[in-house]
Design a protein around this motif. Structure first.
Motif, short mmCIF file in Angstrom:
data_model
loop_
_atom_site.label_atom_id
_atom_site.label_comp_id
_atom_site.label_asym_id
_atom_site.label_seq_id
_atom_site.Cartn_x
_atom_site.Cartn_y
_atom_site.Cartn_z
N PHE A 261 0.83 -1.20 0.00
CA PHE A 261 0.00 0.00 0.00
C PHE A 261 0.87 1.26 0.00
CE2 PHE A 261 -3.18 -2.91 2.20
CZ PHE A 261 -3.79 -3.22 1.01
N GLU A 262 1.92 1.26 0.84
CA GLU A 262 2.74 2.46 0.97
C GLU A 262 3.55 2.75 -0.30
OE1 GLU A 262 3.15 4.70 3.57
OE2 GLU A 262 1.36 3.78 4.44
N SER A 263 3.82 1.72 -1.09
CA SER A 263 4.65 1.95 -2.27
C SER A 263 3.82 2.10 -3.53
CB SER A 263 5.67 0.82 -2.44
OG SER A 263 5.00 -0.41 -2.55
N SER A 264 2.49 2.10 -3.41
CA SER A 264 1.66 2.24 -4.61
C SER A 264 1.06 3.64 -4.70
CB SER A 264 0.57 1.16 -4.62
OG SER A 264 -0.14 1.13 -3.42
N TYR A 265 -0.08 3.87 -4.05
CA TYR A 265 -0.75 5.16 -4.19
C TYR A 265 0.08 6.35 -3.71
CZ TYR A 265 -5.07 3.18 -5.89
OH TYR A 265 -6.00 2.55 -6.67
N PRO A 266 0.78 6.24 -2.55
CA PRO A 266 1.58 7.40 -2.13
C PRO A 266 2.64 7.80 -3.15
CG PRO A 266 1.30 5.89 -0.30
CD PRO A 266 0.77 5.20 -1.52
N THR B 106 5.82 4.29 -10.78
CA THR B 106 6.29 5.45 -11.55
C THR B 106 5.86 5.38 -13.01
OG1 THR B 106 8.36 4.39 -12.16
CG2 THR B 106 8.38 5.70 -10.16
N VAL B 107 5.50 4.19 -13.50
CA VAL B 107 5.15 4.09 -14.91
C VAL B 107 3.66 3.93 -15.18
CG1 VAL B 107 7.38 3.19 -15.68
CG2 VAL B 107 5.62 1.60 -14.93
N VAL B 108 2.85 3.61 -14.15
CA VAL B 108 1.43 3.40 -14.44
C VAL B 108 0.79 4.70 -14.87
CG1 VAL B 108 1.08 1.43 -12.94
CG2 VAL B 108 0.74 3.72 -12.04
N ARG B 109 -0.11 4.61 -15.84
CA ARG B 109 -0.79 5.82 -16.29
C ARG B 109 -2.16 5.91 -15.65
NH1 ARG B 109 -0.71 6.40 -22.36
NH2 ARG B 109 -1.81 8.31 -21.84
N LYS B 110 -2.85 4.76 -15.54
CA LYS B 110 -4.14 4.78 -14.85
C LYS B 110 -3.97 3.95 -13.59
CE LYS B 110 -7.52 5.37 -18.30
NZ LYS B 110 -8.72 4.72 -18.80
N GLU B 111 -3.71 4.64 -12.49
CA GLU B 111 -3.30 3.93 -11.29
C GLU B 111 -4.44 3.07 -10.72
OE1 GLU B 111 -3.12 7.26 -11.61
OE2 GLU B 111 -5.05 7.67 -10.65
N GLY B 112 -5.69 3.54 -10.87
CA GLY B 112 -6.80 2.78 -10.28
C GLY B 112 -6.85 1.33 -10.78
N PRO B 113 -7.04 1.15 -12.09
CA PRO B 113 -7.08 -0.23 -12.61
C PRO B 113 -5.76 -0.97 -12.40
CG PRO B 113 -7.87 1.33 -14.25
CD PRO B 113 -7.35 2.14 -13.12
N ALA B 114 -4.63 -0.27 -12.55
CA ALA B 114 -3.33 -0.95 -12.43
C ALA B 114 -3.13 -1.50 -11.03
CB ALA B 114 -2.21 0.02 -12.78
N PHE B 115 -3.38 -0.68 -10.01
CA PHE B 115 -3.18 -1.16 -8.65
C PHE B 115 -4.27 -2.16 -8.26
CE2 PHE B 115 -0.81 3.00 -7.71
CZ PHE B 115 0.38 2.42 -8.10
N GLY B 116 -5.48 -1.94 -8.80
CA GLY B 116 -6.53 -2.92 -8.56
C GLY B 116 -6.09 -4.30 -9.00
N ALA B 117 -5.50 -4.36 -10.20
CA ALA B 117 -5.03 -5.64 -10.72
C ALA B 117 -3.87 -6.15 -9.87
CB ALA B 117 -4.59 -5.48 -12.17
N LEU B 118 -2.97 -5.25 -9.46
CA LEU B 118 -1.83 -5.67 -8.63
C LEU B 118 -2.32 -6.28 -7.31
CD1 LEU B 118 1.33 -5.48 -8.14
CD2 LEU B 118 0.81 -3.39 -6.88
#
Lengths: 310, 279, 273
Positions: free
Chosen positions: B99-104, B185-197
């Motif tokens: 969590f700390e290394s994704s959205y923040p 640093t490379v995701v463009r749409k963080e919502g779907p990308a982190f959701g999948a992660l």
């Protein structure tokens, strides 16, 4: 209601209170068909509250209000079906493409799929966004988003268009393009209600306007009428060295009205050059001087004061 | 740390007005300053949720496993919660790391834009990235200490070996946080990308990496997938340390896996931060 | 509202005046359009309970053995948790859609303000958003039930009713979730959502039977909405059906009624200031 002509908006003693805040404290407004009508005023004057009541998304606290001859409180959906709203802050659908924004919005008005598709094509061209129609909303520039917001409000061919600060935050090119589009709409007979705190915008666009301050209307008329009533034809701006007391008393003799600002003096007169020459004659030597035509901004500052409101 | 690593994307060479170590510490100080004001916001995520999981799995599952009659086979005679505790600690640390290394991190580039502010000072992009990662490690370690303190009254701690478990858990978390940061640093749409992660990597990892039951209980074809996850290596280390059953060569293997992942991740973070901030 | 004369038919007292244009379908179509482009988000939601079922049922199940089912016949651990996971995923999906997603649209995207500039009203918005949550939840439930059937975890034809039951459960949680969202002020408040749903997911007999708790704790668990959902699902998928299950249905009908009315009224107050 007595005296309902073809007025699209008619308010009498319209009030809006939210808690202890009296946002609108009794205003009378009449907007005729085909007119471009402006609400001017500093932040917190009550412009947006008035607009929200007219857009049927804010119940009034008192007075009467008729929009397209109906009461917004009772017939909100019917009225909204025939008006277009451009909000102060863009609320485009970031999860859809540019074209889908128009089509989905059109569907909310009950338009058929074929109709919204054709309409979207037409509006994209009008907004000069045709080549961006498949893009998402987010990467668009501020001007493009604003244009998209405006054409989105046109999807139902509204009789009345409400624009809340349509050009705030745009660069000059984008503003001029928007003004051009709004002027074309006026030519097509679309009635427009605009709030703004840009005086040049109001002078450019509005046939008639009201100046609001503290929830009340403090002046009403066409831009030229207001300038004539509350200002002079010309204004002379004089700067003096900061340490010297400016010769206020001497200058006051020469003009209709004089205003002392921290960095300069403003002299209101019909003939600016004549005042300047007279000042020279009595030996006044400012650091710099400027003669200009009076604008709506002078009227606005006179009516609403120079203190900061926030 | 290499500060003047001149790759093609990083033509900007800055005069090192602060040393690299100091710069990393200053970035951590920045996050600490924020955290001091906002730590209450993290209580639910880093204390209450793990506590609920502990009660649900440590106590609830324990009843089921005790009644199942195969407890000795699973834990070698220890109570289920003692067997489970170091693994839950590692899992919790990994979740915080993710969590700390994704959205923040996305926020640092996109919403709050603090990385841009940081690199407007003598601190470099790579130092900003490593500093943030180091801060995340501190957060994992402190949350881990709290977690161990909670485990004690539940009877989940056998002896001082849990301290080694804590370090192993933190290493495991950092080893996963680094590549996640580089990804962020490379995701463009963080919502779907982190959701999948979260749904395709994090959740399966927490379920299948030997936390609640040994990987051997899974079908043969799934086991290699579990062995490939950092969480499995971290869990093996942490559990071995807590139960006193560490063996030399397997431990070296687990350690080597996690260290390599961390180093590669850190290099990626530095490269990506430069690429993004010195464009 | 003082001055304007307000028509006061009884229904209009419960729901806001002019709040329903009968076009909530359009809002669901918008969601469908959005998710046609974000299909991965939809698909990933299906896998979460599947992972749990596989890990816990297969892996932990090895050590748990069998548990007593609703009619005291022994159930494999996988067959025991599968209906629990079905109920929990109905809850989680509905709550996520009606809290996080709605909050974002309400406060950040200001999407509902845009909708209210059209003939749509707040009731259209509430029903449209809840309706979409149901479509999505229904798809997940259908997928999960099919999976259960393939793995032989459905032992009764009553299981066909588990699909509408899942929709009922999702409707109830979506309605209450949306009502709760209307009171949220910041993202921080969403910790409260987690604090409500996570304990239910973990303790409302999803993973182990009520009998592991002491008497007073059992009473508390029996009050939780997810407990009723799990009981309903477990009864239907194992065929242990009787009239008392209507109590569970009633529980959710009440939740729906309260949730929808509060959500519509609160949205009205928020959006039509």
């Amino acid at each position: 209601m007595p005296g309902v002509s073809d007025g699209l908006v008619q308010a009498r003693g319209l009030r809006k209170d939210s808690g202890d805040v009296h946002a609108v404290r009794g205003i009378d407004v009449d907007v005729g068909r085909g007119e471009v009508f402006g609400f001017l005023g500093p932040n917190g004057a009550g412009k947006s509250s008035a607009m929200r009541m007219i857009a049927c998304v804010s119940p009034r606290s008192g007075g009467t209000l008729q929009v397209l001859g109906m009461d917004p409180y009772v017939d909100g959906p019917k009225i909204r079906a025939r008006i277009g709203v451009v909000p102060q802050l863009d609320n485009l659908d970031a999860e859809l493409t540019v074209r889908q924004n128009l089509e989905v919005y059109g569907r909310y008005f009950g338009m058929s799929r074929a109709a919204v598709r054709a309409k979207a094509t037409e509006l994209l061209a009008f907004a000069q966004l045709t080549d961006r129609e498949g893009d998402e909303v987010e990467p668009l520039s501020g001007g493009m988003k604003r244009r998209l917001s405006i054409v989105r409000s046109l999807v139902n061919d509204p009789e009345l268009l409400l624009l809340d600060e349509p050009t705030t935050g745009l660069d000059p090119q984008a503003r001029h393009l928007l003004w051009d589009r709004l002027y074309r709409l006026k030519r097509q007979g679309v009635t427009q209600l605009i709030t703004t705190h840009y005086m040049d915008e109001a002078e450019q666009l509005c046939d008639r306007l009201v100046v609001m301050d503290g929830g009340l209307i403090v002046a009403e008329g066409s831009p030229a009428e207001l300038i004539g009533r509350y200002s002079t034809r010309e204004v002379v701006e004089l700067r003096f060295p900061l340490d010297d007391a400016p010769p206020v008393a001497e200058l006051e003799q020469l003009v209709e009205r004089l205003e002392v600002l921290p960095d300069r003096l403003l002299l209101y007169a019909a003939d600016g050059e004549a005042v300047l020459a007279a000042a020279h004659q009595i030996g006044i030597r400012p650091l710099s001087s400027l003669v200009r035509r009076s604008t709506l901004e002078d009227v606005f500052l006179r009516l609403t004061g120079r203190r900061l409101v926030d | 740390m290499t500060t003047v690593d001149t790759t093609a994307t990083a033509p900007v060479v800055r005069s090192p007005a602060v040393s690299s170590w100091r710069a990393v510490l200053l970035v951590m100080e920045h996050f600490w300053t924020w955290y001091r004001r906002n730590w209450r916001a993290t209580i639910v995520g880093s204390v209450v949720e793990p506590l609920l999981f502990l009660v649900a799995f440590g106590l609830g599952f324990a009843v089921l496993v005790n009644n199942g009659g195969r407890l000795a086979e699973l834990t070698g005679g220890l109570p289920y919660i003692v067997w489970l505790a170091p693994a839950l600690l590692t899992m919790n640390t990994l979740q915080i790391a993710t969590f700390e290394s994704s959205y923040p991190v996305v926020s640092g580039f996109k919403w709050q834009r603090i990385y841009w502010a940081i690199t407007a000072t003598p601190v470099t992009a790579a130092q900003a990235g490593v500093g943030h990662l180091s801060w995340i490690a501190v957060r994992m370690l402190t949350s881990g200490v709290v977690y161990v303190a909670i485990l004690v009254p539940f009877g989940g701690v056998r002896d001082g070996g849990i301290v080694v478990s804590l370090l192993a858990a933190t290493l495991c978390g950092a080893a996963f946080a680094a590549p996640v940061m580089a990804f962020a640093t490379v995701v463009r749409k963080e919502g779907p990308a982190f959701g999948a992660l979260f749904r395709f990597v994090l959740i399966p990892m927490t379920l299948f990496s030997g936390t609640f039951f040994p990987v051997d209980a899974l079908p043969v074809w799934v086991r290699p997938l579990a062995w490939a996850t950092p969480l499995w290596h971290g869990t093996e280390l942490a559990r071995g340390a807590a139960l006193g059953s560490l063996q030399l060569w397997p431990s070296v293997g687990h350690l080597a896996y996690l260290v390599v992942l961390l180093v590669v991740g850190m290099l990626l973070v530095q490269r990506q931060f430069r690429a993004r901030l010195y464009r | 509202m003082s001055a304007p004369a307000v028509p006061s038919a009884p229904l209009l007292r419960i729901f806001p005046v002019g709040g329903y244009a009968g076009r909530s379908k359009m809002i669901m179509m918008r969601s469908a359009l959005v998710y046609r482009r974000a299909w991965l988000a939809i698909v990933s939601g299906f896998f979460e309970p599947v992972f749990y079922l596989f890990a816990m049922g297969q892996g932990l199940g090895t050590y748990v053995g069998t548990l007593p089912g609703p009619n005291d016949a022994p159930l494999s651990y996988a067959a025991f948790i599968a209906p629990g996971l079905l109920a929990a995923s109905a809850m989680n999906g509905a709550v996520f859609d009606s809290t996080f997603n709605v909050f974002f649209k309400l406060r950040y995207e200001r999407l509902y303000d845009a909708m209210l500039a059209t003939p749509l009203g707040v009731v259209d918005i509430a029903l449209g958003e809840i309706g979409w949550a149901l479509v999505r939840g229904g798809l997940y439930a259908l997928g999960f039930l099919s999976l259960m059937a393939v793995f032989g975890l459905l032992t009764s034809p009553w299981a066909l009713l588990a699909l509408p039951a899942a929709l009922l459960v999702a409707f109830a949680f979506a309605a209450v979730g949306m009502a709760a969202t209307s009171y949220m002020r910041s993202w921080q408040d969403f910790d409260l959502v987690t604090l409500a749903t996570l304990p239910m997911f973990l303790f409302a007999t999803t993973f182990y039977p009520l009998s592991v708790y002491s008497e007073p704790v059992q009473r508390i668990v029996q009050c939780l909405p997810l407990y009723h959902a799990v009981e309903l699902m477990r009864g239907l998928t194992t065929g242990a059906v009787d009239w008392s299950m209507l109590w569970h249905v009633g529980y959710f009908v009440v939740m729906i009624a309260i949730g929808v009315v509060i959500a519509a009224r609160r949205l009205n107050a928020l959006l039509l200031r």
